[in-house]
Motif scaffolding. Sequence first.
Motif, PDB file in Angstrom:
ATOM      1  N   THR B   2      38.851  13.521  28.588  1.00  0.00           N
ATOM      2  CA  THR B   2      38.994  14.659  27.687  1.00  0.00           C
ATOM      3  C   THR B   2      37.735  14.843  26.855  1.00  0.00           C
ATOM      4  O   THR B   2      37.237  13.915  26.230  1.00  0.00           O
ATOM      5  CB  THR B   2      40.200  14.447  26.751  1.00  0.00           C
ATOM      6  OG1 THR B   2      41.347  14.216  27.575  1.00  0.00           O
ATOM      7  CG2 THR B   2      40.445  15.675  25.895  1.00  0.00           C
ATOM      8  N   LYS B   3      37.209  16.066  26.892  1.00  0.00           N
ATOM      9  CA  LYS B   3      35.996  16.389  26.138  1.00  0.00           C
ATOM     10  C   LYS B   3      36.363  16.725  24.691  1.00  0.00           C
ATOM     11  O   LYS B   3      37.536  16.927  24.373  1.00  0.00           O
ATOM     12  CB  LYS B   3      35.321  17.614  26.760  1.00  0.00           C
ATOM     13  CG  LYS B   3      35.089  17.495  28.256  1.00  0.00           C
ATOM     14  CD  LYS B   3      33.662  17.154  28.514  1.00  0.00           C
ATOM     15  CE  LYS B   3      33.363  17.078  30.000  1.00  0.00           C
ATOM     16  NZ  LYS B   3      32.097  16.419  30.265  1.00  0.00           N
ATOM     17  N   ASP B   4      35.335  16.827  23.835  1.00  0.00           N
ATOM     18  CA  ASP B   4      35.573  17.267  22.459  1.00  0.00           C
ATOM     19  C   ASP B   4      36.043  18.715  22.463  1.00  0.00           C
ATOM     20  O   ASP B   4      35.543  19.534  23.233  1.00  0.00           O
ATOM     21  CB  ASP B   4      34.272  17.167  21.636  1.00  0.00           C
ATOM     22  CG  ASP B   4      33.856  15.710  21.463  1.00  0.00           C
ATOM     23  OD1 ASP B   4      34.736  14.824  21.623  1.00  0.00           O
ATOM     24  OD2 ASP B   4      32.668  15.464  21.197  1.00  0.00           O
ATOM     25  N   CYS B   9      37.122  28.302  25.228  1.00  0.00           N
ATOM     26  CA  CYS B   9      36.750  27.908  26.584  1.00  0.00           C
ATOM     27  C   CYS B   9      36.983  29.116  27.495  1.00  0.00           C
ATOM     28  O   CYS B   9      38.090  29.659  27.544  1.00  0.00           O
ATOM     29  CB  CYS B   9      37.561  26.718  27.065  1.00  0.00           C
ATOM     30  SG  CYS B   9      37.129  26.226  28.749  1.00  0.00           S
ATOM     31  N   ILE B  10      35.913  29.545  28.163  1.00  0.00           N
ATOM     32  CA  ILE B  10      35.972  30.730  29.019  1.00  0.00           C
ATOM     33  C   ILE B  10      35.844  30.264  30.470  1.00  0.00           C
ATOM     34  O   ILE B  10      34.955  29.470  30.794  1.00  0.00           O
ATOM     35  CB  ILE B  10      34.824  31.710  28.684  1.00  0.00           C
ATOM     36  CG1 ILE B  10      34.934  32.154  27.221  1.00  0.00           C
ATOM     37  CG2 ILE B  10      34.849  32.920  29.619  1.00  0.00           C
ATOM     38  CD1 ILE B  10      33.737  32.958  26.728  1.00  0.00           C
ATOM     39  N   ILE B  11      36.719  30.749  31.326  1.00  0.00           N
ATOM     40  CA  ILE B  11      36.656  30.372  32.738  1.00  0.00           C
ATOM     41  C   ILE B  11      36.127  31.566  33.527  1.00  0.00           C
ATOM     42  O   ILE B  11      36.804  32.587  33.654  1.00  0.00           O
ATOM     43  CB  ILE B  11      38.043  29.957  33.260  1.00  0.00           C
ATOM     44  CG1 ILE B  11      38.648  28.883  32.346  1.00  0.00           C
ATOM     45  CG2 ILE B  11      37.943  29.440  34.692  1.00  0.00           C
ATOM     46  CD1 ILE B  11      40.141  28.738  32.496  1.00  0.00           C
ATOM     47  N   LYS B  30      31.823  27.910  18.727  1.00  0.00           N
ATOM     48  CA  LYS B  30      31.404  27.009  19.805  1.00  0.00           C
ATOM     49  C   LYS B  30      32.126  27.402  21.098  1.00  0.00           C
ATOM     50  O   LYS B  30      33.364  27.399  21.150  1.00  0.00           O
ATOM     51  CB  LYS B  30      31.746  25.558  19.444  1.00  0.00           C
ATOM     52  CG  LYS B  30      30.824  24.980  18.380  1.00  0.00           C
ATOM     53  CD  LYS B  30      29.423  24.692  18.956  1.00  0.00           C
ATOM     54  CE  LYS B  30      28.405  24.404  17.849  1.00  0.00           C
ATOM     55  NZ  LYS B  30      27.093  25.013  18.117  1.00  0.00           N
ATOM     56  N   VAL B  31      31.332  27.708  22.100  1.00  0.00           N
ATOM     57  CA  VAL B  31      31.890  28.247  23.349  1.00  0.00           C
ATOM     58  C   VAL B  31      31.480  27.357  24.527  1.00  0.00           C
ATOM     59  O   VAL B  31      30.326  26.934  24.609  1.00  0.00           O
ATOM     60  CB  VAL B  31      31.359  29.684  23.606  1.00  0.00           C
ATOM     61  CG1 VAL B  31      31.950  30.255  24.893  1.00  0.00           C
ATOM     62  CG2 VAL B  31      31.660  30.590  22.416  1.00  0.00           C
ATOM     63  N   VAL B  32      32.426  27.094  25.407  1.00  0.00           N
ATOM     64  CA  VAL B  32      32.103  26.476  26.696  1.00  0.00           C
ATOM     65  C   VAL B  32      32.500  27.452  27.799  1.00  0.00           C
ATOM     66  O   VAL B  32      33.606  28.001  27.769  1.00  0.00           O
ATOM     67  CB  VAL B  32      32.845  25.134  26.890  1.00  0.00           C
ATOM     68  CG1 VAL B  32      32.840  24.715  28.363  1.00  0.00           C
ATOM     69  CG2 VAL B  32      32.198  24.047  26.037  1.00  0.00           C
ATOM     70  N   VAL B  33      31.579  27.689  28.732  1.00  0.00           N
ATOM     71  CA  VAL B  33      31.883  28.550  29.877  1.00  0.00           C
ATOM     72  C   VAL B  33      31.942  27.673  31.131  1.00  0.00           C
ATOM     73  O   VAL B  33      30.972  26.987  31.459  1.00  0.00           O
ATOM     74  CB  VAL B  33      30.807  29.640  30.078  1.00  0.00           C
ATOM     75  CG1 VAL B  33      31.150  30.509  31.291  1.00  0.00           C
ATOM     76  CG2 VAL B  33      30.674  30.506  28.822  1.00  0.00           C
ATOM     77  N   LEU B  34      33.073  27.686  31.810  1.00  0.00           N
ATOM     78  CA  LEU B  34      33.213  26.975  33.081  1.00  0.00           C
ATOM     79  C   LEU B  34      33.002  27.972  34.213  1.00  0.00           C
ATOM     80  O   LEU B  34      33.603  29.040  34.212  1.00  0.00           O
ATOM     81  CB  LEU B  34      34.608  26.360  33.205  1.00  0.00           C
ATOM     82  CG  LEU B  34      35.020  25.370  32.115  1.00  0.00           C
ATOM     83  CD1 LEU B  34      36.478  24.953  32.315  1.00  0.00           C
ATOM     84  CD2 LEU B  34      34.126  24.138  32.120  1.00  0.00           C
ATOM     85  N   GLN B 270      38.147  16.643  34.601  1.00  0.00           N
ATOM     86  CA  GLN B 270      37.838  16.658  33.175  1.00  0.00           C
ATOM     87  C   GLN B 270      38.860  17.543  32.475  1.00  0.00           C
ATOM     88  O   GLN B 270      39.502  18.375  33.105  1.00  0.00           O
ATOM     89  CB  GLN B 270      36.430  17.238  32.929  1.00  0.00           C
ATOM     90  CG  GLN B 270      35.323  16.599  33.731  1.00  0.00           C
ATOM     91  CD  GLN B 270      34.925  15.233  33.185  1.00  0.00           C
ATOM     92  OE1 GLN B 270      35.460  14.753  32.174  1.00  0.00           O
ATOM     93  NE2 GLN B 270      34.003  14.568  33.882  1.00  0.00           N
ATOM     94  N   GLU B 271      38.949  17.344  31.169  1.00  0.00           N
ATOM     95  CA  GLU B 271      39.842  18.215  30.394  1.00  0.00           C
ATOM     96  C   GLU B 271      39.080  18.758  29.199  1.00  0.00           C
ATOM     97  O   GLU B 271      38.459  18.001  28.455  1.00  0.00           O
ATOM     98  CB  GLU B 271      41.075  17.421  29.928  1.00  0.00           C
ATOM     99  CG  GLU B 271      42.083  18.322  29.230  1.00  0.00           C
ATOM    100  CD  GLU B 271      43.446  17.645  29.037  1.00  0.00           C
ATOM    101  OE1 GLU B 271      44.353  18.323  28.545  1.00  0.00           O
ATOM    102  OE2 GLU B 271      43.582  16.452  29.390  1.00  0.00           O
ATOM    103  N   GLN B 272      39.099  20.074  29.026  1.00  0.00           N
ATOM    104  CA  GLN B 272      38.383  20.710  27.918  1.00  0.00           C
ATOM    105  C   GLN B 272      39.375  21.384  26.979  1.00  0.00           C
ATOM    106  O   GLN B 272      39.877  22.475  27.270  1.00  0.00           O
ATOM    107  CB  GLN B 272      37.393  21.757  28.459  1.00  0.00           C
ATOM    108  CG  GLN B 272      36.650  22.511  27.363  1.00  0.00           C
ATOM    109  CD  GLN B 272      35.816  21.585  26.484  1.00  0.00           C
ATOM    110  OE1 GLN B 272      34.881  20.946  26.955  1.00  0.00           O
ATOM    111  NE2 GLN B 272      36.166  21.494  25.194  1.00  0.00           N
TER     112      GLN B 272
END
Lengths: 214, 551
Positions: B2-4, B9-11, B30-34, B270-272
């Motif tokens: 599991t990530k922070d 989170c955008i897929i 804070k954005v993560v794009v998968l 992984q888990e976001q």
Amino acid sequence: MARKRSSAGRLTRRSFIQRLTFFGGGVVLLGSTACKRPAEEPAQAAAAPPPVENSPHATFTGLELATMAAACERILPRDEDPGARDANVPAYIDRILQTPELKQMKADFLQGLAALERRSRSMFKKGFVEATPEQQDELLTIFKDSGEGTGEGHFYEILVVLTLEGFLGDPSYGGNKDRVGWRLVGFDTVGTVAMAPPEGYDGPKCLRECGDHR
Amino acid sequence: MTKDAVDICIIGSGAGGAPMALELGRAGFKVVVLEKGAHYKPKDFVHDEILNSRRNFFMPLPWEEPHLWRQGSSGRYERTNSAWTANCVGGGTVHMSGYFYRLKPVDFRLRSTLGEVKGANLADWPISYEEFAPFYDKAEAELGVSGEARPHPFAEPRSGPYPLPPLDVHPIAKEIDRVCGEMKWNSLTTARGIISKPYRGRSACSYCALCGSYGCEMGAKSGTNASVIPAALATGNVELRPKCMARSIEVDKEGRARSVVYLDADGVEQEQPAKVIVVSCTAVESARLLLNSTSSRFPKGLANGSGLVGRNLMFSSFGESRATFRISKQKASRPWLTAPDPFVNRSIQDFYLMPDERFGFRKGGTLGFMWTHPNPIFAAVGLAGSGKEGVFGKELKDRMRAYRDSRILQFEVYGEFLATPGTYVTVEPGVKDKYGIPVAAITMDRHPKDFAATRFLVERGEEVLARLDPDDIERVGVAGETTILQHGTCRFGKDPATSVLDKDCRAHEVPNLYVVDGSFMPSAGSVPSTLTIAANSFRVASQLVRKLKKG
């Protein structure tokens, strides 16, 4: 602008191969239908071995390579313009079938090639390479007309598609020698200079690296 | 592992996902794009037909990641790579042709305009063109669009000119203008997501002729990979993770979306976790992800208590004809025929809506004119034909030589694709992709009015072609669909009983889940939808930023 589908109920393999992925290029489908391949390859000693192509090859045995090259040459024969051999199409097919993703196509192709050779022996008492051009055309026409869903029809499809790829693809893949294919269809006259990949571009390497999504 | 946790989170990183990343990154979240595909750089974009169009550079291989396709619910499924749009950072916008039309006001109220159409699930949009238009302006500015507005009966209102002047066109465009004028039809300039002048640090189009189906090494094509994604990364708040395939979205006890479970580039799970999860994988693949995200709270799939996820799938109805001009015959009278200009950029929208049912339909569509794609392998495979009609040997070479002596003009029809109860996406647990995830299965049952309208439009296009005096006209098809344009599988609307998303594209059933690809569209419009998807994403982002800032 986009991929189109024929709306005719069942999709044929051909429509799949021809379907655009956005203007201009079907992905080649590798079907599971394959010609029946005998459990053991017929002993090649049954006939005098044909002359083996001297070029280095990886996918094919010498006999297979010679058979494949002869078949490609009938798809695109040399006339007043260069043909498949002039463009090094056999080398293209030998190399491209080394692509890991094309394992299934390679198997289908080899099975089809074996079937073509068997059919030649049963009809003309000689291998495909020794058959006359007319006999070779007769054999290829039988395969062509076998229809989709048959191993023969599927092999013919792959043969044509790969021959055209080798003839008209980027020369970095080993075919389209001196761009003879592009010259034949006039691709070298449309926006020429901008179209060429950069100097030193290695198509097969790029295909392995860029095209690999894993 | 599991990530922070992050804010968003955008897929997916295409027309839908990228604008969200940009706007939320700009707002300081804070954005993560998968992104399941690779992050190609301009140097990866070479003019190599085999790489780009004939292997898996953009599209997955059908034996690794199939879609299933059947005609009607009693049909047999076939494996296909149809209805994939792309696999790379930027999604379909990387290899698009970039026909950047806007929808028209009537598209937002199609149900009210047409009344009930038997056998079609027509719905008005919960917002109007007027509410939507500012975000068209924004999308055009952020991505970079070249065009010029010309007046015509169906011209949508604009607040101002296009960000960039139109691209240069081939002399044939003048001829199209002339013959349209003779018929009292309006020849329009097709707006393009390609920059005609240097813009925001990007260089202008070099007119190389290999545009659609290729990536642009100049960065002139306004894919999100060249425009919105670099801007998003520049905010410093956006992390892009290519080659990461989302498997499912997990929920917490309250039924809120908690995290995205995905396989990273090494195939490790992984888990976001994120406060807000945004789904934007194309209408087919987003439906697949939601349907595969089952839990005790959502046994039929995430946000699918209504059973509507995957329903109302729409593509774009498609038709096409070609006119061949033999250079050797026409060169004397039309010396300009062989000019190398790749663009025609002419469209006709006089039949966007018909005054009555006289032709068996009222909602028509768009005609777009262009040179046929110059890809030589694709052209030659077409010349070789198939089956009993197929040719090889001398005949094939003769056809290839004739092709060399041709310039081929074509039009494409983008027709309304009516949503029907029989066209939908499900998942097929028995068929898995290379990741071991059940694949999307598409069932098609199209509405007869689609075909009537598309055929009518093809006939109008052929009238234009005929007046241009070609040596040959060939009808390619009147009954196809463009599966790269996908819509409708998570409709937005006011009523949770008839829609999956609310007005802001937030799931009715999951308060922190958004879907921002073409899934939201209740009607697909009769134009390519890329610009609309991007504009909507900017709209959704502005609402979300406002909401998050309020806390």
